[in-house]
Design a protein around this motif. Structure first.
Motif, PDB file in Angstrom:
ATOM      1  N   THR A  70     111.535 -45.525  14.007  1.00 29.49           N
ATOM      2  CA  THR A  70     110.556 -47.041  13.039  1.00 29.49           C
ATOM      3  C   THR A  70     109.916 -46.144  12.201  1.00 29.49           C
ATOM      4  O   THR A  70     109.139 -45.802  11.391  1.00 29.49           O
ATOM      5  CB  THR A  70     109.526 -47.653  14.263  1.00 29.49           C
ATOM      6  OG1 THR A  70     110.127 -47.447  15.164  1.00 29.49           O
ATOM      7  CG2 THR A  70     108.971 -48.750  13.479  1.00 29.49           C
ATOM      8  N   GLU A  71     109.965 -46.938  10.614  1.00 24.55           N
ATOM      9  CA  GLU A  71     109.419 -47.355   9.794  1.00 24.55           C
ATOM     10  C   GLU A  71     108.892 -48.892   9.123  1.00 24.55           C
ATOM     11  O   GLU A  71     109.134 -49.535   9.305  1.00 24.55           O
ATOM     12  CB  GLU A  71     110.198 -46.467   8.124  1.00 24.55           C
ATOM     13  CG  GLU A  71     111.343 -45.407   9.203  1.00 24.55           C
ATOM     14  CD  GLU A  71     110.845 -44.093   9.229  1.00 24.55           C
ATOM     15  OE1 GLU A  71     109.150 -44.262   8.441  1.00 24.55           O
ATOM     16  OE2 GLU A  71     110.640 -43.334  10.214  1.00 24.55           O
ATOM     17  N   CYS A  72     108.235 -48.687   8.147  1.00 27.75           N
ATOM     18  CA  CYS A  72     107.996 -49.892   7.604  1.00 27.75           C
ATOM     19  C   CYS A  72     107.711 -50.063   6.145  1.00 27.75           C
ATOM     20  O   CYS A  72     106.767 -48.880   5.696  1.00 27.75           O
ATOM     21  CB  CYS A  72     106.312 -50.760   8.397  1.00 27.75           C
ATOM     22  SG  CYS A  72     104.882 -49.372   8.094  1.00 27.75           S
ATOM     23  N   LEU A  73     107.655 -50.932   5.199  1.00 25.77           N
ATOM     24  CA  LEU A  73     106.416 -51.020   4.010  1.00 25.77           C
ATOM     25  C   LEU A  73     105.949 -51.805   3.936  1.00 25.77           C
ATOM     26  O   LEU A  73     106.330 -53.514   4.109  1.00 25.77           O
ATOM     27  CB  LEU A  73     108.099 -51.680   2.712  1.00 25.77           C
ATOM     28  CG  LEU A  73     107.697 -51.741   1.783  1.00 25.77           C
ATOM     29  CD1 LEU A  73     107.020 -50.761   0.834  1.00 25.77           C
ATOM     30  CD2 LEU A  73     108.866 -52.664   1.223  1.00 25.77           C
ATOM     31  N   TYR A  74     104.641 -52.060   3.516  1.00 24.68           N
ATOM     32  CA  TYR A  74     103.734 -52.943   2.675  1.00 24.68           C
ATOM     33  C   TYR A  74     103.413 -53.528   1.323  1.00 24.68           C
ATOM     34  O   TYR A  74     103.679 -52.247   0.734  1.00 24.68           O
ATOM     35  CB  TYR A  74     102.037 -52.795   3.109  1.00 24.68           C
ATOM     36  CG  TYR A  74     102.347 -53.007   4.748  1.00 24.68           C
ATOM     37  CD1 TYR A  74     101.366 -53.614   5.696  1.00 24.68           C
ATOM     38  CD2 TYR A  74     101.855 -51.602   6.374  1.00 24.68           C
ATOM     39  CE1 TYR A  74     100.810 -53.949   6.509  1.00 24.68           C
ATOM     40  CE2 TYR A  74     101.672 -51.681   7.158  1.00 24.68           C
ATOM     41  CZ  TYR A  74     101.226 -53.093   7.842  1.00 24.68           C
ATOM     42  OH  TYR A  74     100.718 -52.956   9.358  1.00 24.68           O
ATOM     43  N   LEU A  75     103.315 -54.324   0.962  1.00 22.16           N
ATOM     44  CA  LEU A  75     102.758 -55.135  -0.105  1.00 22.16           C
ATOM     45  C   LEU A  75     101.838 -55.666   0.063  1.00 22.16           C
ATOM     46  O   LEU A  75     101.717 -56.941   0.971  1.00 22.16           O
ATOM     47  CB  LEU A  75     104.139 -56.110  -0.423  1.00 22.16           C
ATOM     48  CG  LEU A  75     106.016 -55.123  -0.005  1.00 22.16           C
ATOM     49  CD1 LEU A  75     106.374 -56.486  -1.386  1.00 22.16           C
ATOM     50  CD2 LEU A  75     105.618 -54.206  -1.341  1.00 22.16           C
ATOM     51  N   VAL A  76     100.655 -55.324  -0.914  1.00 25.72           N
ATOM     52  CA  VAL A  76      99.721 -55.528  -0.408  1.00 25.72           C
ATOM     53  C   VAL A  76      98.930 -55.919  -2.183  1.00 25.72           C
ATOM     54  O   VAL A  76      99.459 -55.090  -3.194  1.00 25.72           O
ATOM     55  CB  VAL A  76      99.388 -54.258   0.025  1.00 25.72           C
ATOM     56  CG1 VAL A  76      97.014 -55.098  -0.188  1.00 25.72           C
ATOM     57  CG2 VAL A  76      99.517 -53.928   1.152  1.00 25.72           C
ATOM     58  N   LYS A  77      98.696 -57.481  -2.327  1.00 25.76           N
ATOM     59  CA  LYS A  77      97.647 -57.540  -3.547  1.00 25.76           C
ATOM     60  C   LYS A  77      96.350 -57.126  -3.566  1.00 25.76           C
ATOM     61  O   LYS A  77      95.343 -57.592  -2.571  1.00 25.76           O
ATOM     62  CB  LYS A  77      97.603 -59.176  -3.941  1.00 25.76           C
ATOM     63  CG  LYS A  77      99.150 -59.531  -4.014  1.00 25.76           C
ATOM     64  CD  LYS A  77      99.485 -60.773  -4.713  1.00 25.76           C
ATOM     65  CE  LYS A  77     100.518 -61.601  -5.374  1.00 25.76           C
ATOM     66  NZ  LYS A  77     100.599 -63.069  -5.471  1.00 25.76           N
ATOM     67  N   ASN A  78      96.322 -55.953  -4.794  1.00 23.39           N
ATOM     68  CA  ASN A  78      94.429 -56.360  -4.181  1.00 23.39           C
ATOM     69  C   ASN A  78      93.601 -56.738  -5.229  1.00 23.39           C
ATOM     70  O   ASN A  78      94.229 -57.610  -5.282  1.00 23.39           O
ATOM     71  CB  ASN A  78      94.262 -54.283  -5.408  1.00 23.39           C
ATOM     72  CG  ASN A  78      95.008 -54.740  -6.881  1.00 23.39           C
ATOM     73  OD1 ASN A  78      94.867 -55.513  -7.442  1.00 23.39           O
ATOM     74  ND2 ASN A  78      95.598 -53.376  -7.458  1.00 23.39           N
ATOM     75  N   ALA A  79      92.168 -56.457  -5.612  1.00 26.60           N
ATOM     76  CA  ALA A  79      91.819 -57.071  -5.845  1.00 26.60           C
ATOM     77  C   ALA A  79      91.645 -58.077  -7.415  1.00 26.60           C
ATOM     78  O   ALA A  79      91.546 -58.984  -7.677  1.00 26.60           O
ATOM     79  CB  ALA A  79      89.857 -56.596  -5.972  1.00 26.60           C
ATOM     80  N   GLU A  80      92.717 -57.335  -7.788  1.00 26.36           N
ATOM     81  CA  GLU A  80      92.941 -58.028  -9.829  1.00 26.36           C
ATOM     82  C   GLU A  80      94.302 -58.517  -9.130  1.00 26.36           C
ATOM     83  O   GLU A  80      94.837 -59.360 -10.466  1.00 26.36           O
ATOM     84  CB  GLU A  80      93.115 -56.594  -9.862  1.00 26.36           C
ATOM     85  CG  GLU A  80      91.778 -55.755 -11.188  1.00 26.36           C
ATOM     86  CD  GLU A  80      91.342 -55.293  -9.516  1.00 26.36           C
ATOM     87  OE1 GLU A  80      92.151 -54.465  -8.806  1.00 26.36           O
ATOM     88  OE2 GLU A  80      90.105 -55.120  -9.031  1.00 26.36           O
ATOM     89  N   GLY A  81      95.350 -58.925  -8.375  1.00 22.26           N
ATOM     90  CA  GLY A  81      96.778 -59.328  -7.995  1.00 22.26           C
ATOM     91  C   GLY A  81      97.410 -58.888  -8.178  1.00 22.26           C
ATOM     92  O   GLY A  81      98.543 -59.304  -7.978  1.00 22.26           O
ATOM     93  N   GLU A 122     102.712 -50.756  -3.123  1.00 23.20           N
ATOM     94  CA  GLU A 122     103.637 -50.979  -1.878  1.00 23.20           C
ATOM     95  C   GLU A 122     102.621 -49.238  -1.345  1.00 23.20           C
ATOM     96  O   GLU A 122     101.511 -48.234  -1.811  1.00 23.20           O
ATOM     97  CB  GLU A 122     104.478 -50.058  -2.366  1.00 23.20           C
ATOM     98  CG  GLU A 122     105.472 -51.055  -3.105  1.00 23.20           C
ATOM     99  CD  GLU A 122     107.289 -50.507  -3.599  1.00 23.20           C
ATOM    100  OE1 GLU A 122     106.942 -49.357  -2.356  1.00 23.20           O
ATOM    101  OE2 GLU A 122     107.539 -51.071  -4.151  1.00 23.20           O
ATOM    102  N   PHE A 123     102.562 -49.715   0.047  1.00 21.44           N
ATOM    103  CA  PHE A 123     101.946 -48.624   1.218  1.00 21.44           C
ATOM    104  C   PHE A 123     103.320 -48.488   2.085  1.00 21.44           C
ATOM    105  O   PHE A 123     103.324 -49.842   2.701  1.00 21.44           O
ATOM    106  CB  PHE A 123     101.189 -49.284   1.203  1.00 21.44           C
ATOM    107  CG  PHE A 123     100.115 -49.199   1.318  1.00 21.44           C
ATOM    108  CD1 PHE A 123      99.383 -48.410   0.470  1.00 21.44           C
ATOM    109  CD2 PHE A 123      99.275 -50.313   0.664  1.00 21.44           C
ATOM    110  CE1 PHE A 123      97.767 -48.423  -0.460  1.00 21.44           C
ATOM    111  CE2 PHE A 123      98.825 -50.320  -0.372  1.00 21.44           C
ATOM    112  CZ  PHE A 123      97.803 -49.308  -1.482  1.00 21.44           C
ATOM    113  N   ALA A 124     103.955 -47.594   2.436  1.00 17.62           N
ATOM    114  CA  ALA A 124     104.500 -47.300   3.231  1.00 17.62           C
ATOM    115  C   ALA A 124     104.985 -46.180   4.093  1.00 17.62           C
ATOM    116  O   ALA A 124     103.635 -45.723   3.757  1.00 17.62           O
ATOM    117  CB  ALA A 124     106.278 -47.183   2.643  1.00 17.62           C
ATOM    118  N   SER A 125     105.734 -46.640   4.989  1.00 18.39           N
ATOM    119  CA  SER A 125     105.708 -44.358   6.076  1.00 18.39           C
ATOM    120  C   SER A 125     106.850 -43.541   5.550  1.00 18.39           C
ATOM    121  O   SER A 125     107.373 -44.177   4.604  1.00 18.39           O
ATOM    122  CB  SER A 125     106.064 -45.633   7.601  1.00 18.39           C
ATOM    123  OG  SER A 125     107.659 -46.080   7.481  1.00 18.39           O
ATOM    124  N   SER A 126     106.476 -42.798   5.695  1.00 17.87           N
ATOM    125  CA  SER A 126     107.508 -41.822   5.350  1.00 17.87           C
ATOM    126  C   SER A 126     107.982 -42.099   5.367  1.00 17.87           C
ATOM    127  O   SER A 126     109.034 -40.757   4.344  1.00 17.87           O
ATOM    128  CB  SER A 126     106.333 -40.203   6.088  1.00 17.87           C
ATOM    129  OG  SER A 126     106.828 -40.451   7.857  1.00 17.87           O
TER     130      SER A 126
END
Length: 344
Positions: free
Chosen positions: A319-330, A334-338
């Motif tokens: 199992t793997e994943c990819l996060y797409l996150v908006k920071n405080a500046e908009g 990207e944050f992903a599993s190894s």
């Protein structure tokens, strides 16, 4: 093995002879495609097979399986199994359910446990009270109403046993399996296709995908992850990747949200707090061995946030994943599993 008529065997022999004579790399396979409406969305299927094959029977089997999944788990069908369960008012009553429904409930329990309640198929009353899927354009729910509804949510209030019987611990509890049923439907259609003897295919329902084998060009299947912005075209791809003998599902809040008093409220509710998520996560894509698991996890990981979510995924085999996150500046991060995006 697929039986061939004498005419087809003769044609195949002739094709093979011509390929040998010309030294060309002839390929007698083509891609057959099917599509249609299902589960409130659409399905698209591509199968690589010999060009002379008839797909009529398989097409019928696919549509029958999709109808069976809908008949089991559609909350819009008043006669479906899930609707009949939701209508139960007596906590002493139980009902027998199909193997399909039981499989999805069992997997839902697994994902509920893994995510420590971040994924919960009983959350829909909270989704409604926040004004999603109801056409309600009113303001925010008051605390008293929200608290009362929150007490009616919790997958632990659903009881079921290994004899495929389910019941309720409180009469108000209800199920909506929309966050996992599409993925399960993809898996079921993949099983129908494999049973028919095909190993190279792509199945997609509402963006949830299973890819098996390779394309007719002998290239791997390529899957696109949508750009997570409400103003972006529906077909704008943020990232593409190859997928082989795996499933992928994506959950996001960028298409369905409310703007009230200058603040944005996502349609994805944290079942543990009763409120919309506010962790900056706009999209999560999960790759797993089954699409049902990927589908359920994608919703749970949205709620958990990228740090806890990636830590969970790193401990799940295959199992793997990819996060797409908006920071405080908009800005999008990207944050992903190894192992995400790496060719196996």
């Amino acid at each position: 093995m697929i039986a061939l008529s004498r005419k087809h065997r003769t044609a195949l022999a002739m094709i093979g002879f011509l390929c040998l004579m010309t030294g060309s790399g002839c390929d007698y396979r083509k891609e057959f495609q099917f599509s249609g409406p299902t589960m409130g969305t659409t399905y698209h299927i591509t199968i690589k097979a010999p060009f002379w094959n008839s797909m009529t029977s398989l097409d019928r089997s696919i549509r029958e399986e999709l109808a069976a999944v809908n008949k089991s788990m559609s909350v819009y069908d008043k006669e479906s199994e899930i609707s009949r369960f939701n209508a139960i008012e007596d906590t002493r009553q139980s009902m027998e359910i199909s193997e399909r429904f039981a499989e999805v409930l069992s997997l839902s329990k697994q994902v509920w446990d893994l995510t420590e309640g971040a994924f919960d198929p009983t959350v829909f009353p909270l989704v409604r009270i926040w004004g999603f899927y109801t056409g309600n354009e009113n303001g925010l729910p008051d605390e008293k109403t929200l608290e009362a509804i929150h007490h009616q949510v919790g997958f632990g209030y659903v009881r079921f046993d290994d004899r495929n019987h389910i019941g309720k611990c409180i009469p108000e509890i209800s199920l909506d399996l929309g966050a996992i049923a599409k993925g399960y439907g993809v898996d079921q259609i993949a099983a129908v296709i494999r049973k028919a003897g095909y190993t190279d295919f792509l199945v997609e329902i509402g963006g949830e995908v299973v890819a098996s084998g390779r394309k007719a060009s002998d290239q791997p299947w390529r899957i696109g992850i949508n750009y997570p912005d409400p103003a972006a075209p529906l077909d704008l791809v943020y990232k593409s990747l190859t997928l082989q003998n795996k499933a992928i599902a994506t959950s996001g809040d960028y298409r369905n949200f409310r703007q009230i008093g200058g603040k944005r409220y996502a349609h994805i509710i944290d079942p543990r707090t009763g409120s919309p998520i506010d962790n900056g996560v706009v999209s999560v894509s999960v790759i797993a061995d089954t699409c049902a698991l990927a589908d359920g996890l994608a919703t749970g990981l949205m709620v958990m946030g990228h740090e806890k979510g990636i830590a969970l995924v790193e401990g799940l085999p295959g199992t793997e994943c990819l996060y797409l996150v908006k920071n405080a500046e908009g800005a999008l991060q990207e944050f992903a599993s190894s192992g995400f995006g790496k060719t196996p």
